[in-house]
Write an enzyme that holds these catalytic residues in place. Structure first.
Site, mmCIF file in Angstrom:
data_model
loop_
_atom_site.group_PDB
_atom_site.id
_atom_site.type_symbol
_atom_site.label_atom_id
_atom_site.label_comp_id
_atom_site.label_asym_id
_atom_site.label_seq_id
_atom_site.Cartn_x
_atom_site.Cartn_y
_atom_site.Cartn_z
ATOM 1 N N HIS A 180 40.393 35.559 47.614
ATOM 2 C CA HIS A 180 41.258 34.652 47.411
ATOM 3 C C HIS A 180 42.145 34.054 48.949
ATOM 4 C CE1 HIS A 180 44.689 32.610 46.135
ATOM 5 N NE2 HIS A 180 43.954 32.090 44.822
ATOM 6 N N GLU A 182 43.853 22.374 41.443
ATOM 7 C CA GLU A 182 43.697 24.144 42.045
ATOM 8 C C GLU A 182 41.944 23.396 42.523
ATOM 9 O OE1 GLU A 182 43.974 27.823 39.578
ATOM 10 O OE2 GLU A 182 45.667 27.866 39.115
ATOM 11 N N ARG A 234 37.027 28.034 46.891
ATOM 12 C CA ARG A 234 37.554 29.066 47.463
ATOM 13 C C ARG A 234 37.040 29.843 48.517
ATOM 14 N NH1 ARG A 234 40.234 32.521 42.304
ATOM 15 N NH2 ARG A 234 41.924 31.460 42.373
ATOM 16 N N SER A 285 44.237 43.090 35.182
ATOM 17 C CA SER A 285 44.630 42.048 35.627
ATOM 18 C C SER A 285 44.643 40.864 35.523
ATOM 19 C CB SER A 285 43.411 41.800 36.453
ATOM 20 O OG SER A 285 42.100 42.167 35.570
ATOM 21 N N LYS A 291 43.055 52.173 29.399
ATOM 22 C CA LYS A 291 43.049 53.561 29.919
ATOM 23 C C LYS A 291 44.555 53.528 30.265
ATOM 24 C CE LYS A 291 41.754 52.013 34.669
ATOM 25 N NZ LYS A 291 40.854 52.518 35.685
ATOM 26 N N HIS A 327 39.796 39.533 45.747
ATOM 27 C CA HIS A 327 41.075 38.639 44.653
ATOM 28 C C HIS A 327 39.938 39.264 43.273
ATOM 29 C CE1 HIS A 327 43.775 36.464 42.181
ATOM 30 N NE2 HIS A 327 41.993 35.660 41.556
ATOM 31 N N ARG A 334 33.134 31.633 41.604
ATOM 32 C CA ARG A 334 34.303 31.375 40.524
ATOM 33 C C ARG A 334 34.919 30.186 40.355
ATOM 34 N NH1 ARG A 334 39.027 32.557 38.681
ATOM 35 N NH2 ARG A 334 39.314 33.990 40.025
#
Ligand code: SIN
Length: 520
Positions: free
Chosen positions: A224, A108, A269, A43, A36, A328, A363
């Site tokens: 996030h 991370e 997270r 993202s 689109k 996020h 996640r």
């Protein structure tokens, strides 16, 4: 109306859609990829931190265990094992395709070893650039690309998805396809403050829902931990900053993560986000402190974050950075199997639009770009390999259209009702407020913004209903009234005729015990 016939229609040009289209084109299939926005949009481009894959064969089991631990008892272990087995080779393939990953691997939250490949803090942009270059080259092999093209509705015959109707910049197009693959991203656009791009209006989920496909676990919304929020704008400060040694302090200047998790700033997270929210509530503010890492290292390692915060007069090497959690990534999606198959024959999904079972309830950082590669490829292969009945143009599914003003109202409602910490009263008042908005309507010549608004209007109550049904706290769904975990289960929701049917089904593929005391 122009009519087009292809083997595979791919919707979305982020990592999952691009890789799916390239996979199918390499196999000689007739592929149409529509997006689109621009080819290099969505993202994927916005991803800062990196792309996770096992360091080597010995790391497969460790990466799988980290993913499952972060997923809080809801990961599908078969999916996780397939993911870690296939991710490394595909991520290494990106290097060969021209993505200039640095030699160092970064850490991370939730990862027990540094395993994240990155290109400074603009990894998504580098991946998107390499893949879109390949897509353009693949036109010579017969790949068709349509930008600024919106999928108005799917086309269905006897419960099978057989194509879609497109709004292109010049004309409407009816597509007949052996398989339709959704790779259209998530639904972060339901919220007023998000680090997700504005394109995330849940279009793929709404298309699938209207066609009767099962959506799963819509209540899991990942916040996030470290965004810098000004008004409705959330600027991401990548988790890799904490991977490089940045730490969190509250308004009293105290490091506080030891009170919440033994992994401190590198906890998964959900924990870090809730800890920051709790400390903001208790002390007024939370800051990410990177100053000890040195100006020149920071400018070299985090140029995107440096530039974005400089617009606010903040300097990583000089200032503690005020941070707070922001929406996020959306974990719920169209339920898929190991091959991206949805509950509807002919319809496939990969990437953020899908609920593949990889992420469970929370996640693991940087698993999403590699998920797009693994399951984009698998879904494309399945779509080509699955048997197809005789070609049929099918019938158009319904279309929901809403006024653009509705989007603002929906976002405000969702921000209040389905934030980081939820509760029955807020969820119910959110549902009532949504009920008071005009429902999605059908109009003959809808504009793209009206279709996007209709999709958001459609999805918002589905999320709130799913959140009400999950009477526990787990990962990206924290309830003040149900702070403990219960037996692992999934919420699934689908349309049957004019009815919306919501069920809970037990989770059967995890060894993790039920959680206790999931709220900070
Ligand atoms: C980040 O850079 O912190 C985002 C990475 C991710 O969402 O996986």
């Amino acid at each position: 109306m122009r009519k087009v016939e292809v083997d595979l229609l791919v919707i979305g040009s982020g990592v999952a859609g691009a890789f799916a289209a390239l996979t199918a084109t390499t196999r000689g299939a007739r592929v149409l990829l529509v997006t689109k926005g621009a080819l290099r949009g969505g993202s994927t481009c916005w991803a800062q931190g990196g792309i996770a894959a096992p360091v080597n064969g010995q790391d497969d089991a460790v990466h799988a265990a980290d993913t499952v631990r972060a997923g809080r008892g809801l990961c599908d272990k078969t999916t996780v094992n397939v993911f870690v087995r296939e991710a490394r080779e595909l991520v290494d393939g990106l290097r060969k395709a021209g993505v200039p990953f640095g030699q160092d691997l970064t850490l991370e939250g939730g990862h027990s070893v540094p395993r994240i490949r990155h290109v400074g803090d603009a990894t998504g942009w580098a991946i998107s650039s390499a893949l879109s270059t390949q897509l353009v080259k693949a036109r010579a092999a017969g790949l068709h690309l349509l930008e600024s093209t919106f999928v108005r509705n799917l086309r269905v015959r006897n419960g099978r998805v057989v194509g879609a109707d497109l709004l292109t910049p010049t004309e409407p197009v009816m597509v007949r396809a052996g398989g339709v693959l959704l790779a259209s991203g998530g639904y972060g656009g339901l919220f007023p403050v998000t680090t997700a791009p504005p394109e995330g209006t849940g279009d793929g989920l709404a298309l699938a829902f209207r066609a009767g496909a099962v959506l799963r676990d819509l209540e899991f919304v990942q916040f996030h931990p470290t965004a810098v929020v000004t008004g409705n704008r959330a600027r991401l400060v990548t988790e890799a900053a904490r991977g490089e040694g940045a730490f969190l302090v509250n308004a009293m200047g105290e490091r506080f993560m030891s009170r919440y998790d033994a992994l401190l700033e590198l906890a998964p997270r959900d924990v870090v986000a809730r800890a920051i929210a709790a400390e903001r509530e208790r002390t007024g503010n939370v800051f990410l402190d990177l100053r000890h890492l040195g100006e020149s290292f920071l400018a070299r390692r985090f140029p995107t974050v440096t530039a974005s915060l400089a617009e606010l007069g903040l300097h990583l090497g000089r200032d503690p950075i005020p941070v707070e959690p922001a929406v996020h990534y959306t974990i719920g999606g169209v339920q898929t199997d190991l091959h991206g198959r949805t509950s509807l024959p002919g319809l496939y999904a990969a990437g953020e639009v899908a609920s593949s079972g990889l992420h469970g309830a929370n996640r693991l950082a940087s698993n999403s770009l590699s998920e797009g590669l693994v399951f984009g490829k698998r879904a494309a292969n399945a779509a080509l390999d699955d048997p197809h009945p005789a070609p049929d143009w099918g019938e158009a599914t319904s279309v929901g259209v809403a006024d653009r003003q509705v989007v603002k109202a929906v976002r405000q409602i969702m921000g209040q009702a389905a934030g980081l910490i939820r509760g029955e009263a807020l969820l119910r008042s959110g549902l009532s407020a949504l009920d008071a908005l005009p429902p999605p309507e059908v109009t003959a010549e809808p504009s793209i913004p009206n279709l996007e608004a209709g999709n958001l209007r459609e999805l918002a109550p589905l999320l709130l209903r799913s959140a009400l049904a999950r009477q526990e706290s787990r990962g990206g769904h924290a309830r003040v009234d149900f702070p403990d975990g219960t037996a692992p289960m999934h919420t699934i929701i689908h349309r049957s005729g004019q009815e919306t049917v919501l069920n809970s089904v037990p989770h059967t593929n995890s060894t993790a015990p039920p959680l206790k005391r999931n709220l900070c």
